[in-house]
Every structure is written in structure tokens, then in C-alpha cells.
Write a protein that holds these residues in place. Structure first.
Motif, short mmCIF file in Angstrom:
data_model
loop_
_atom_site.label_atom_id
_atom_site.label_comp_id
_atom_site.label_asym_id
_atom_site.label_seq_id
_atom_site.Cartn_x
_atom_site.Cartn_y
_atom_site.Cartn_z
N ALA A 2 0.82 -1.22 0.00
CA ALA A 2 0.00 0.00 0.00
C ALA A 2 0.85 1.27 0.00
O ALA A 2 0.45 2.28 -0.58
CB ALA A 2 -0.92 0.00 1.22
N THR A 3 2.00 1.23 0.67
CA THR A 3 2.81 2.44 0.79
C THR A 3 4.28 2.15 0.50
O THR A 3 4.73 1.00 0.57
CB THR A 3 2.72 3.03 2.21
N ARG A 4 4.99 3.22 0.20
CA ARG A 4 6.43 3.10 -0.04
C ARG A 4 7.15 2.57 1.20
O ARG A 4 8.09 1.79 1.12
CB ARG A 4 6.99 4.46 -0.44
N GLN A 5 6.72 3.02 2.38
CA GLN A 5 7.35 2.57 3.62
C GLN A 5 7.15 1.08 3.82
O GLN A 5 8.06 0.37 4.28
CB GLN A 5 6.78 3.34 4.82
N ASP A 6 5.98 0.57 3.44
CA ASP A 6 5.74 -0.87 3.53
C ASP A 6 6.72 -1.63 2.63
O ASP A 6 7.25 -2.68 3.01
CB ASP A 6 4.31 -1.20 3.11
N ALA A 7 6.92 -1.12 1.42
CA ALA A 7 7.83 -1.77 0.48
C ALA A 7 9.25 -1.80 1.04
O ALA A 7 9.95 -2.82 0.98
CB ALA A 7 7.79 -1.06 -0.86
N LYS A 8 9.68 -0.67 1.60
CA LYS A 8 11.04 -0.59 2.15
C LYS A 8 11.21 -1.53 3.33
O LYS A 8 12.21 -2.26 3.43
CB LYS A 8 11.34 0.85 2.57
N LEU A 9 10.24 -1.54 4.23
CA LEU A 9 10.31 -2.42 5.40
C LEU A 9 10.38 -3.88 4.98
O LEU A 9 11.17 -4.67 5.51
CB LEU A 9 9.09 -2.20 6.30
N GLY A 10 9.56 -4.25 4.01
CA GLY A 10 9.53 -5.64 3.60
C GLY A 10 10.79 -6.08 2.89
O GLY A 10 11.33 -7.16 3.18
N LEU A 11 11.29 -5.26 1.98
CA LEU A 11 12.47 -5.66 1.21
C LEU A 11 13.72 -5.67 2.07
O LEU A 11 14.53 -6.61 2.02
CB LEU A 11 12.63 -4.73 0.01
N LEU A 12 13.89 -4.64 2.88
CA LEU A 12 15.06 -4.62 3.77
C LEU A 12 14.93 -5.72 4.83
O LEU A 12 15.93 -6.32 5.23
CB LEU A 12 15.21 -3.25 4.43
N GLY A 13 13.71 -5.98 5.28
CA GLY A 13 13.50 -7.05 6.24
C GLY A 13 13.91 -8.40 5.68
O GLY A 13 14.52 -9.24 6.37
N ALA A 14 13.61 -8.63 4.39
CA ALA A 14 13.98 -9.90 3.77
C ALA A 14 15.50 -10.03 3.66
O ALA A 14 16.06 -11.11 3.87
CB ALA A 14 13.36 -9.99 2.38
N MET A 15 16.19 -8.92 3.36
CA MET A 15 17.64 -8.98 3.18
C MET A 15 18.40 -9.05 4.49
O MET A 15 19.52 -9.54 4.54
CB MET A 15 18.12 -7.78 2.36
N TYR A 16 17.76 -8.55 5.58
CA TYR A 16 18.46 -8.51 6.86
C TYR A 16 17.85 -9.45 7.90
O TYR A 16 18.30 -9.48 9.05
CB TYR A 16 18.50 -7.08 7.40
N GLY A 17 16.83 -10.21 7.52
CA GLY A 17 16.35 -11.25 8.41
C GLY A 17 15.34 -10.80 9.43
O GLY A 17 15.29 -11.37 10.53
#
Length: 561
Positions: free
Chosen positions: A352-367
Motif C-alpha cells: 500500500a505504501t512506499r514505507q511498507d515496500a522498504k520495510l519488507g524488502l530490507l527485512g527480507a535482506m536482513y532477516g
């Protein structure tokens, strides 16, 4: 391409092997290299940091090299390489060989065996190990980029960052007061220390001492576990504001004050020593002066020479874009087409939001497995299964104690010890092993992406270095457009002002080459933000709109050293 091996011999001599073997006095080395360089050989030596500075000081620039120390370290760890092929005479010395330190006085120091290694012998082993690998093509690109990075690092160390001492000292005087005697605090910093002492009722307090400061805070009714800035901001006490100001200015005084200028600035240049592949992922480090983390407060002192400019370029969201390319995830690659990958994921309907995208993608790369990041990871895994599956597979491999690799074949360090060594270990030990498994899994999850990002950046720098050299009509490295700074996803070029437009084009073209070399079968955009400025401090304010650099189809001919 001709390979010319240089090996140190006792008595300040050099043994040259290749198509024209010869033994030289060290004093004649620069002249020999200058004479041979027009034929564009690949110079093969044990450590670029030992050989190249002396050549640069004699105004000799080389286009290509093979750094045996860096490449030995890389190949020994590469999963696609049979490490037994790197074993043999002198190999134990190559295992232990470290980078030359800035305190090393000369190219030739002692008669120790490690100082007189045979470059031709080790080179033959490395080439044979690469040729025997199923990933030979990728490994050849990796060792070429790694060695080119060593040349770039030596040139950056030699040229230095243009630095205005008068600007730096004026800045220090305005924030801290006049330069104090050695061992004393500057006047304005001491005044802040006095205010902190008064507000805490501790006239003898040394605010630089953590135990003393914690004790003084507790005596004033402030219970905190540490004295970090983010902790102090949460306390309600009159001392908070002056104490935070004191800590900020004390950090400036200690890390980039007058002593820093004395040690690291000479002849109008900040002269750090760069270490290519200084970290396990292949990222660079530096061993002095804080070169890879210029504080905002002193960036205004990084000023181009009169008639010159700084061309500052950085890549938007490098590692998420690398993940899209290396995983072959077409959906994520489509979202990455343009200047903002996170907004592309929103436009794709994934979040829904850019912040959601950032949280999800960085979360996947950093565990990230809990909280908002964890929730986003679960949803985005369904939308981008190839990309999110790649990092998840790397994490699971790490938890099993397996080594993972980057796109071009760099292997991660193995987990120290193994949880399988003691099957009858008591439960406490097993709990510790589980923690180590999970920690190593988080490391391997990020390693594959960060390491591949470092490979993209190494190819970018390698190609850019040669493009910049061709822009100059004549003269040594520092008389032409040249790199002066590199940090993971950012480069700074010092160039004659009239060549700034040509340098901007070279930076963009080099990024396209790097993208094509790594992701030739996958179209991925790597947008660059480029600013042409006089002072490095102006770069964030003067950045041009990002230009999308993408590639598809066969890679252009690489121009890597």
C-alpha cells in the motif's frame, strides 16, 4: 594478453618473468614498467599496495594488474574452486600474506621468505584453479574487478581528496573555539562541560568518562543504562540538551579535530589508505582517517581545486536492485524500472505504501522475522517469490553451516566450529549452537546480496577508472579526471571543470557496463543521482534528477583492468 610477473628478491632487486625475463635493480623498476606499459600487459604481483605507490610516485600509471594476495584469498574461499589446486610450494605464505600497512617503510623490507614469494608460481596455480572451475567465466570477471579495485584504491590513496585546511580550521574554531594546547579541551567545549557539571551538581565530573557520567546522572535521579545519544534524548532533565551538544562536539573534536588534520592532511589533500575487499563481502574499508564515513560537519572542507569540480554520483537502492537481478525475479525487476524501486512496488500493487515496500524488502535482506517488517516479508514473498526465496535459501543454508556465494562466486567465511562436532553436548551448549546457527543464517542471507552489490560496484569503478584516464590529454593520474572517493554505492571524481559533463557521461556509461556484465540476461535499472559541485557538502543539495541506467541482452566489451 601478456602477463608480466614481478617478484621481490633480496638486495632491492626485482625478478621479472614472462615473455622477456630479466632481473632489475629496484631503482630501475619504474623506467622498465613505463617502457612496457604501452603494450598493455597485465602486471602480476603479490600486493598492489606494495608495488603501485612507488610507480605512481614516478608518474607511471598501469592499466591492468592481477593482485595475487587478493585473488588467493578470494579463490581459496570460492565454493566453485578446488582449493587443493592452490596448494604447493610457498602456498602457506600466501595464506598468511596480509595487505601492506601504511607504516611499511619500503617495498622491500626483510629477508623473510614471505617477502620474496614467486609471483609466477602462484599465478600459475590461480589460473589453473580458475580454468578447472565450472564457474570459470564468472571467476575471471571477479578477479579482474578485484585487481582493478586495488589499482583504483592505490590511485585514490596517492591522489588524495582535495581538502581546504583553512575551511576546516575555521569550522572547528566556530564550533569549538580556538585550537587548545595539546591535551586540553577547546574553550567552547570546556564551557559546555562546566554547564553539564553544574546541572548535575558534580564539579569534578569528566563528561568523557562513561562510568563517571552514569554515576552523576544517577545521583541526579536519572536512571539510564548507557550514555548513548538516543538514550539521553528520552530523559526529562535540564542537562539533556547541553550534554547532547557536548557529546556531538566532543566527537567532532576527537575524530575530525586539529589532530586529525595534522595526521591525515598533507599538501592540500586528505590522504587516507583504502583497502579493497577489506570486509568479507568484498566491500572496501580504510585503515585511517575515517575515509569511508566523512562526518557531515567537515564535508565543506572537501573542496575542488580552482578550475576543477567534484562529480558526485550514487546509485539509488543498489542492493534491492541487485537482488532483483541476481534472482531473475521479473516482477521485482519491473518494479525496479525507474528511479524509485519502492514506489515501483506500490505501483505494482504489491504493497500500500512506499514505507511498507522498504520495510519488507530490507527485512527480507536482513532477516526481520517479527513486527511490521516480518509481516511485510510474508506478503511480499508471495508477490516476489524468486527474490525473497533467494535470500531465504541463503539463510537456511547458513543455518545448516553451509557456505554461500555471490553471483560471481565469492564465498562467505565458514562458521567457526560446528554444532555437529559434539553430538553429546549438554543442552546449554546446544542452545548456544542454535543461536550461532540463526546468527550465521542472518549473515549468509545478507552476504549474497551485499557481496553481489560489491561486485557490481567493483565493475563500475574498474570501468570508470579507465574511462577517466582517457578523458585526460596528458599527464599523471592526478592531472586528469580521477577518482578520489568510493563508498559502496557512491563515487566522487575530481576533474577539470570543463570536463565535468564528459565525466558525468563516463560515470553513467560505466554503470551501464557493470550492469550488463553482471545481469546480461535480465533487464534491471540502476538509477544514478549525479551532482557537479565545488564542495562535497553541496552534493546533497545539487543532485541532478536520477537517470535510469538499464541493460538487456549481451554485455558490452568490458574495460576492466
Amino acid at each position: 594478453m601478456t602477463r608480466v610477473h614481478l617478484s621481490r628478491l633480496p638486495g632491492d632487486r626485482v625478478r621479472v618473468t614472462g615473455d622477456d625475463p630479466v632481473t632489475l635493480d629496484r631503482a630501475h623498476l619504474a623506467a622498465y614498467v613505463r617502457e612496457r606499459e604501452p603494450d598493455q600487459p597485465r602486471w602480476v604481483w603479490d600486493d598492489t599496495a606494495r608495488w603501485y605507490p612507488e610507480l605512481l610516485a614516478a608518474a607511471v600509471r598501469v592499466a591492468r594488474c592481477h593482485d595475487l594476495r587478493l585473488c588467493h584469498r578470494l579463490l581459496v574461499r570460492a565454493p566453485a574452486v578446488d582449493a587443493d589446486l592452490l596448494r604447493g610450494e610457498e602456498s602457506e605464505h600466501w595464506d598468511r600474506l596480509g595487505p601492506a600497512a601504511p607504516t611499511d617503510p619500503v617495498l622491500f623490507s626483510t629477508d623473510d621468505a614471505a617477502e620474496h614469494l614467486s609471483a609466477d608460481l602462484e599465478d600459475a596455480r590461480q589460473l589453473a584453479a580458475i580454468d578447472a572451475s565450472a564457474e570459470a567465466a564468472r571467476l575471471r570477471l571477479l578477479v579482474a574487478a578485484e585487481s582493478a579495485g586495488a589499482l583504483a584504491a592505490a590511485e585514490m590513496t596517492y591522489a588524495g581528496v582535495p581538502w581546504r585546511v583553512d575551511v576546516h580550521e575555521e569550522l572547528l574554531a566556530g564550533l569549538l573555539g580556538p585550537r587548545p594546547p595539546r591535551g586540553a579541551r577547546p574553550r567552547l567545549l570546556e564551557e559546555l562541560a562546566d554547564e553539564v557539571r553544574r546541572l548535575l551538581g558534580s564539579p569534578g565530573l569528566n563528561p568523557d568518562s562513561r562510568p563517571e557520567l552514569l554515576a552523576a546522572l544517577r545521583r541526579s535521579g536519572v536512571e539510564v543504562a548507557d550514555t548513548r545519544a538516543w538514550t539521553l534524548r528520552r530523559i526529562d532533565h535540564p542537562v539533556t540538551e547541553p550534554l547532547l551538544r557536548y557529546k556531538k562536539l566532543a566527537h567532532l573534536f576527537q575524530t575530525n579535530g586539529w589532530a586529525w588534520i595534522d595526521e591525515w592532511v598533507r599538501d592540500g589533500r586528505f590522504r587516507p589508505v583504502y583497502q579493497p575487499a577489506g570486509s568479507a563481502t568484498g566491500r572496501w574499508s580504510s585503515n585511517g582517517g575515517g575515509a569511508l564515513s566523512f562526518p557531515v560537519q567537515v564535508r565543506s572542507a572537501a573542496v575542488a581545486d580552482d578550475g576543477w569540480a567534484l562529480v558526485v554520483a550514487d546509485v539509488a537502492q543498489l542492493e534491492p536492485r541487485v537482488l532483483a537481478g541476481m534472482s531473475g525475479d521479473e516482477a521485482l525487476a519491473r518494479a525496479a524500472r525507474g528511479t524509485d524501486l519502492y514506489q515501483g512496488m506500490v505501483d505494482d500493487g504489491a504493497v500500500a505504501t512506499r514505507q511498507d515496500a522498504k520495510l519488507g524488502l530490507l527485512g527480507a535482506m536482513y532477516g526481520a522475522t517479527s513486527g511490521e517488517s516480518g509481516r511485510m516479508v510474508a506478503g511480499l514473498t508471495r508477490r516476489y517469490p524468486a527474490a525473497f526465496g533467494l535470500v531465504e535459501d541463503a539463510a537456511r543454508a547458513g543455518e545448516r553451516g553451509q557456505v554461500v556465494r555471490t553471483l560471481l562466486g565469492r564465498g562467505c567465511p565458514a562458521l567457526g566450529g560446528s554444532w555437529d562436532e559434539s553430538p553429546d553436548a549438554p543442552p546449554a551448549d546446544l542452545d548456544d549452537q542454535d543461536r550461532r546457527r540463526r546468527a550465521y543464517g542472518r549473515f549468509t542471507r545478507n552476504f549474497v546480496v551485499q557481496g553481489t552489490g560489491a561486485e557490481w560496484a567493483s565493475c563500475w569503478v574498474a570501468d570508470l577508472r579507465n574511462r577517466l584516464w582517457r578523458l585526460g590529454a596528458d599527464g599523471p593520474v592526478d592531472a586528469r579526471p580521477h577518482l578520489v572517493f568510493f563508498l559502496h554505492d557512491e563515487v566522487v571524481v575530481h576533474a577539470p571543470a570543463q570536463l565535468a559533463e564528459a565525466v558525468t557521461a563516463a560515470v553513467t556509461e560505466a554503470a551501464a557496463t557493470a550492469t550488463a556484465l553482471l545481469f546480461r540476461d535480465q533487464r534491471v535499472d540502476f538509477p544514478l543521482s549525479i551532482a557537479v559541485v565545488r564542495s562535497y557538502a553541496e552534493a546533497g543539495k545539487a543532485t541532478e534528477p536520477a537517470a535510469a541506467v538499464s541493460t538487456g541482452g549481451p554485455a558490452p566489451a568490458p574495460d576492466l583492468s
